[in-house]
Design a protein around this motif. Structure first.
Motif: not given
Length: 341
Positions: A200-220
């Motif tokens: 469960s906590f690994l999935l939460f940590s993955l959620l953190w990584v996913v948001f970081l990966y996607r947010a990096r592509k958003d210049e604004f």
């Protein structure tokens, strides 16, 4: 789920787990001198005498951080992080009880009280992280970059944490049965609960990584100041808590009297220390000091012109008075000489 109900369920589960060792211990004859051979004392759940120096130092550090959190709480507010403040004080009380347990190594009541405080405090730390991730994403108005509604992140993972904890309690109670077959089943149930909690906590940590990966592509979004240090602090706590979770899983897979369980240095170095380091970062990165109303991303700040290709679908609509205002925006740009290319 109401937080008071969550705390009650955690408490019931912790008491059930604590009864495991005590139930097994009640079948043994306790030696008159608990300090003579603690490593082979079946009535001593630790199988060692808690260190005075290590526990006193841990107690002082946890209370120091708890007081710093209290200062932040009164100065910057932030009720949603109150669970971290309470959990840190709870951890400090747990170490006080470990110190008092040195004088009552065969005390059932002392062990239950100590176990309750020591086990419940990390649950509060995890809950703080669950709440914080959703708060950061909502603050940035960037829920489209998660595969879970940010408002539901804390609810989903807190429920998951409680369910897996209750599974451990059931397994712990079963493993204390007299029948060998029942004990084996109990151990397997207990380990399944631990593995599920880690997953469960690994999935939460993955959620953190996913948001970081996607947010990096958003210049604004990525150029937006303020939120990234707090977000990386959250990621750092995830690493610390994962170290502790892996340790707990390996420790208890060895049984209640395994090598890792009966040596206090492993508990201090791979459980108490990672938890402390993980929460201590919030002394500097207090969320309510960073996620202020002035820094909150407003929907009107987004512009579809910042996206191209598939990213256009991710951009939130820019609205004024409830209707699209793309044409009005372009007209204003032309009047200011900024819409011409």
């Amino acid at each position: 789920m109401p937080r008071s109900r969550s705390a009650l369920l955690y408490a019931v589960a912790a008491l059930s787990a604590a009864s495991t060792v005590l139930a097994a211990r009640s079948r043994d004859v306790c030696p008159e001198d608990p300090y003579l051979d603690p490593a082979n004392d079946q009535c001593n759940p630790f199988r060692y005498v808690p260190s005075l120096g290590l526990n006193a130092a841990a107690c002082a550090l946890y209370f120091a951080v708890a007081l710093a959190f209290t200062y932040n709480q009164f100065r910057y507010r932030g009720r949603y992080f109150l669970c971290l403040v309470i959990g840190t004080f709870t951890a400090g009380i747990g170490f006080i009880l470990r110190l008092t347990f040195r004088k009552t190594l065969h005390s059932s009541g002392g062990y239950i009280a100590m176990y309750l405080f020591v086990v419940l405090s990390p649950c509060a730390f995890l809950a703080a992280d669950y709440i914080l991730l959703g708060r950061i994403v909502n603050h940035l108005d960037a829920g489209r970059y998660l595969f879970i509604n940010p408002s539901k992140v804390s609810t989903i993972f807190i429920i998951s944490d409680i369910v897996t904890f209750l599974i451990q309690a059931v397994g712990g109670g079963t493993s204390s049965a007299r029948d060998q077959k029942a004990r084996d089943i109990g151990v397997r149930i207990f380990l399944a609960g631990l593995a599920a909690q880690l997953l469960s906590f690994l999935l939460f940590s993955l959620l953190w990584v996913v948001f970081l990966y996607r947010a990096r592509k958003d210049e604004f979004l990525w150029k937006r100041s303020g939120w990234k240090p707090l977000y990386f602090a959250l990621g750092f706590t995830c690493i610390c808590f994962l170290i502790r979770s892996f340790f707990r899983t390996i420790e208890l897979s060895e049984g209640y009297a395994g090598h890792l369980s009966i040596h206090e240095k492993y508990y201090m170095g791979l459980d108490a220390l990672p938890l402390f380091v993980g929460i201590a970062v919030y002394v500097w990165y207090w969320p309510y000091r960073i996620l202020t109303p002035e820094t909150k991303v407003q929907r009107s700040e987004w512009s579809n012109e910042q996206y191209s290709g598939d990213d256009t679908e991710l951009a939130p609509p820019v609205r004024e008075h409830g209707s699209p205002n793309t044409s009005a925006t372009l007209a204003d740009d032309d009047m200011n000489g900024e819409g011409k290319k």
